[in-house]
Design a protein around this motif. Structure first.
Motif, PDB file in Angstrom:
ATOM      1  N   ALA A 511       0.840  -1.206   0.000  1.00 21.01           N
ATOM      2  CA  ALA A 511       0.000   0.000   0.000  1.00 21.01           C
ATOM      3  C   ALA A 511       0.874   1.255   0.000  1.00 21.01           C
ATOM      4  O   ALA A 511       0.590   2.234  -0.709  1.00 21.01           O
ATOM      5  N   ILE A 512       1.947   1.229   0.773  1.00 21.29           N
ATOM      6  CA  ILE A 512       2.855   2.385   0.839  1.00 21.29           C
ATOM      7  C   ILE A 512       3.626   2.530  -0.468  1.00 21.29           C
ATOM      8  O   ILE A 512       3.758   3.638  -1.022  1.00 21.29           O
ATOM      9  N   PHE A 513       4.157   1.405  -1.004  1.00 21.77           N
ATOM     10  CA  PHE A 513       4.923   1.481  -2.251  1.00 21.77           C
ATOM     11  C   PHE A 513       4.042   1.988  -3.394  1.00 21.77           C
ATOM     12  O   PHE A 513       4.494   2.796  -4.233  1.00 21.77           O
ATOM     13  N   ASP A 514       2.793   1.530  -3.453  1.00 15.47           N
ATOM     14  CA  ASP A 514       1.877   1.996  -4.510  1.00 15.47           C
ATOM     15  C   ASP A 514       1.653   3.504  -4.404  1.00 15.47           C
ATOM     16  O   ASP A 514       1.597   4.219  -5.417  1.00 15.47           O
ATOM     17  N   LYS A 515       1.531   3.981  -3.180  1.00 17.00           N
ATOM     18  CA  LYS A 515       1.322   5.418  -2.966  1.00 17.00           C
ATOM     19  C   LYS A 515       2.524   6.219  -3.453  1.00 17.00           C
ATOM     20  O   LYS A 515       2.376   7.259  -4.122  1.00 17.00           O
ATOM     21  N   ILE A 516       3.726   5.712  -3.160  1.00 16.55           N
ATOM     22  CA  ILE A 516       4.945   6.411  -3.596  1.00 16.55           C
ATOM     23  C   ILE A 516       5.042   6.400  -5.116  1.00 16.55           C
ATOM     24  O   ILE A 516       5.384   7.411  -5.748  1.00 16.55           O
ATOM     25  N   VAL A 517       4.752   5.227  -5.734  1.00 16.52           N
ATOM     26  CA  VAL A 517       4.835   5.107  -7.196  1.00 16.52           C
ATOM     27  C   VAL A 517       3.902   6.115  -7.864  1.00 16.52           C
ATOM     28  O   VAL A 517       4.290   6.810  -8.821  1.00 16.52           O
ATOM     29  N   ARG A 518       2.663   6.221  -7.376  1.00 14.63           N
ATOM     30  CA  ARG A 518       1.703   7.178  -7.961  1.00 14.63           C
ATOM     31  C   ARG A 518       2.206   8.603  -7.807  1.00 14.63           C
ATOM     32  O   ARG A 518       2.108   9.417  -8.738  1.00 14.63           O
ATOM     33  N   HIS A 519       2.748   8.915  -6.650  1.00 16.89           N
ATOM     34  CA  HIS A 519       3.168  10.291  -6.377  1.00 16.89           C
ATOM     35  C   HIS A 519       4.378  10.684  -7.222  1.00 16.89           C
ATOM     36  O   HIS A 519       4.499  11.845  -7.643  1.00 16.89           O
ATOM     37  N   CYS A 520       5.283   9.715  -7.462  1.00 20.48           N
ATOM     38  CA  CYS A 520       6.541  10.054  -8.140  1.00 20.48           C
ATOM     39  C   CYS A 520       6.473   9.853  -9.655  1.00 20.48           C
ATOM     40  O   CYS A 520       7.441  10.149 -10.362  1.00 20.48           O
TER      41      CYS A 520
END
Length: 718
Positions: A511-520
């Motif tokens: 969940a955290i990695f997906d959030k970072i991927v979307r943001h970056c």
């Protein structure tokens, strides 16, 4: 039934009938014949001899049978000449019975204070306390003395054992001689057939040795394990309770071999039972050899339980038993096992999350070995202190962790051993990381800079790698000072995701990695794009570890689609790593052609890249391509790839790239021998490999050097 004649004479009753020291048997012969009809009267010594004979016969001493009870007969016997009647069905049986009878009677008569003269065998044995005639003594001992017979048997069986061992040595010298093994096997079987029921300690030891060697030959012949175990069980059944030291040494080897075969068969419970039996038998023995044997059994028991994923607490209990029994033992090889026990125990405590107990083990290691100047112990203590610092970090005790890292650096910064200096450099690096976690960026930058200033000129590849890592962290930390709140928050979020991943909380981490991927995804900042790739990669890597290869490869392809054309060196390194992982995943699935195609793509894109992070992945890709070609039996193509790695990167100083080159050169030497049977060329490559890397301190390369040396000593193919 047949009657036998033997003279029994009590000198105390008929003094002067015989001289004190009889030198010639003719003197006895004449004296006894003169006593043939002498009425000597009943004699308590005769009665005593009768009792002893009856007792010996009852307990099976000698294969003979008297028709009358010797107790009754001798208690009332009044003449010097005794005519016992032996039960025998044939002349051959009578001859054997006579010999067995005399072997029992003559020493008993001597012990009862009686002279004995066998007129039929012309053998004379005086009473105890009177010396035997020299020639007669030799004859008696060779023919009728049981102890001398045992000694003769021991000599005979020893000669047979030596003959068998000589054949095994011949087998070894010839590099394998089936004929010599067969002949040795026959000899060891014959030893058991002839002497298997012998009761003397020396002969029993030789028979046990013969059986042990018989089992060893069966092992060399590749026989199935069960019959070999049966031989070991027979040795244990026969001699397991024997206290003779040499026999116990054979038994210890038998238990070791039996446990190894049970391991090979996967019979874990029986294997552990053997270890328990060793402890039961030898646990209270105070000899150094017994200590070694019991420690090895307990340690192997724990290792077996560890491989079976048994409960960690039960394994720790075995380690504690070793420490309890032998913790203060001064034998160097036992101390070596103890050091490994402490390491294994601390690792299990870490697995259980028992940090306080884990730290207590680290403290015990430092207490025991902290002042020892030996290289191995200096390295172990330095490593232990580093682990202790990491444990404090896990507890959130950051100041205590920094104090430990300072202690390591104080102790070992100037150490002459590269492996120990590596730990000192790692401690200073970790100090900088902790300072970063505390928000003390300026102090962290100083710590990272000190790693470079103190160890930047170190010749050890491992230490240089610590310096390179410190410079990377220094660069990141300096960038952190200019991070916006958004960037700082994303990096903190990434660290949280990694921590969740390490705690096996994959779904939360995803969940955290997906959030970072979307943001970056649309970021123009190279740092944030790199962070996005790393987060995406961590998700793909985790799916791969879960056995979800298809989903993992889909993520790697998406990373390549999004970032494959990125010009940032850091992002290029991340993409190269992603493609390598994709190729490796194909290889694990057995899709060799697809994996080779991916490795070729990495080389095509990044083969000329000068970035060290990218070069590392290109070298890895080429090496894996070579290994894949080898598995396809394309030996010449495989060797060509290894040569290309050496040509491109042979002078590279990066530790990771250097390891890839070493792997390639070593694998070339093996491929020349195993695939192409070019033994001389193989030997030359391995000699060159040793020349280059003999002084290298990398654990990976040190292991390869050891393997190369073993191959060069072995006759025939590596």
């Amino acid at each position: 039934m047949s009657t036998y004649e033997i003279y029994l004479f009590d000198r105390s009753r008929h003094t002067g009938a015989l001289p004190k020291n009889v030198k010639e048997i003719s003197v006895v012969r004449a004296a006894m014949r003169s006593l043939r009809a002498l009425e000597v009267g009943s004699n308590p010594r005769f009665a005593q001899l009768g009792e002893r004979l009856a007792e010996a016969q009852a307990f099976g001493a000698g294969r003979f049978r008297l028709s009358r009870d010797p107790r009754t007969e001798l208690a009332n016997w009044e003449q010097a000449l005794w005519r016992p009647t032996l039960e025998a069905g044939s002349e051959e049986e009578f001859t054997r019975s006579v010999r067995e009878f005399l072997m029992v009677l003559l020493p008993l008569a001597r012990q009862s204070g009686l002279d004995a003269y066998d007129a039929m065998q012309d053998v004379y044995l005086p009473a105890k306390g009177t010396p035997l005639p020299e020639e007669e003594g030799r004859r008696y001992q060779s023919e009728f003395d049981p102890e001398a017979a045992q000694a003769t048997s021991a000599d005979e069986v020893l000669e047979l054992v030596k003959a068998g061992m000589a054949l095994l040595q011949q087998d070894k010298r010839c590099g394998g001689s089936p004929r010599a093994r067969r002949e040795a096997f026959t000899i060891f079987n014959e030893i058991d057939r002839r002497y298997g029921k012998d009761t003397s300690p020396d002969v029993r030891t030789h028979v046990a040795t013969a059986l042990y060697n018989k089992a060893s030959i069966m092992l060399q012949q590749g026989r199935v394990a069960e019959p070999i175990i049966a031989v070991y069980d027979e040795i244990i059944r026969r001699y397991g309770e024997d206290s003779f030291p040499d026999l116990q040494e054979v038994l210890r080897r038998v238990f070791d071999k039996k446990s190894a075969l049970l391991k090979q068969l996967g019979k874990v419970e029986e294997q552990i039972a053997v270890y328990d039996e060793i402890v039961r038998r030898y646990g209270e023995d105070t000899s150094p050899d017994a200590h070694r044997h019991v420690v090895a059994a307990l340690y192997n028991k724990a290792s077996t339980m560890l491989q079976q994923d048994r409960f960690a607490e039960s394994i720790i209990a075995v380690y504690d038993e070793i420490i309890r029994r032998y913790g203060e033992d001064s034998l160097p090889d036992l101390q070596e096992v103890l050091r490994r026990v402490f390491d294994k125990k601390s690792a299990l405590l870490k697995q259980l999350g028992k940090v306080e107990e884990q730290i207590a083990v680290y403290d015990e290691i430092v207490r025991r070995y902290g002042e020892d100047p030996s290289p191995d112990l200096r390295e172990q203590v330095a490593t232990t202190l580093l682990y202790k610092g990491a444990a404090f970090i896990q507890q959130g005790k950051l100041e205590e962790a920094i104090a430990i890292f300072d202690e390591i650096e104080r102790r070992y910064a100037q150490d002459s051993l590269p492996a120990v200096r590596n730990q000192a450099a790692a401690a200073l690096l970790n100090k900088g990381v902790v300072l970063t976690q505390q928000g003390k960026q300026e102090e962290a930058i100083i710590a990272f800079g000190e790693v470079e200033s103190r160890y930047g000129k170190d010749t050890s590849p491992d230490v240089r790698e610590q310096v390179a890592t410190a410079l990377t962290y220094k660069d990141i930390t300096q960038k952190q000072r200019s991070w916006s709140k958004e960037e700082a928050a994303l990096h903190a979020l990434y660290d949280k995701g990694v921590n969740l991943f390490q705690q096996d909380r994959q779904e939360d981490a995803f969940a955290i990695f997906d959030k970072i991927v979307r943001h970056c995804a649309q970021s123009t900042s190279p740092d944030l794009r790199e962070l996005g790739v790393n987060a995406f990669f961590m998700k793909g890597f985790t799916l791969g570890r879960q056995g979800k290869a298809k989903e993992s490869i889909a993520i790697y392809d998406e990373i390549d689609r999004r970032y494959g054309q990125d010009t940032s060196p850091a992002v290029r390194g991340c993409v190269a790593r992603t493609l390598f992982r994709k190729g490796y995943t194909f290889e694990q699935q057995g899709k060799i052609e697809k994996s080779i195609a991916v490795y070729d793509e990495i080389d095509r894109r990044y083969g000329q890249d000068t970035s060290s992070a990218v070069r590392e992945h290109v070298a890895d890709a080429l090496f894996c391509k070579g290994m894949a070609l080898g598995r396809q039996d394309k030996a010449q193509d495989c060797i060509s790839v290894y040569d290309e790695i050496d040509r491109r990167y042979g002078q590279d100083t990066s530790p990771a790239v250097r390891e890839s080159v070493a792997n390639a050169l070593f694998s070339k030497g093996i491929a020349l021998a195993v695939k192409l049977y070019k033994l001389e060329e193989s030997f030359a490559v391995l000699v060159e490999f040793e020349r280059r890397y003999a002084q290298d301190t990398s654990p990976v390369i040190c292991d390869l050097v050891a393997k190369a040396r073993t191959c060069m000593k072995r006759p025939g193919r590596p």
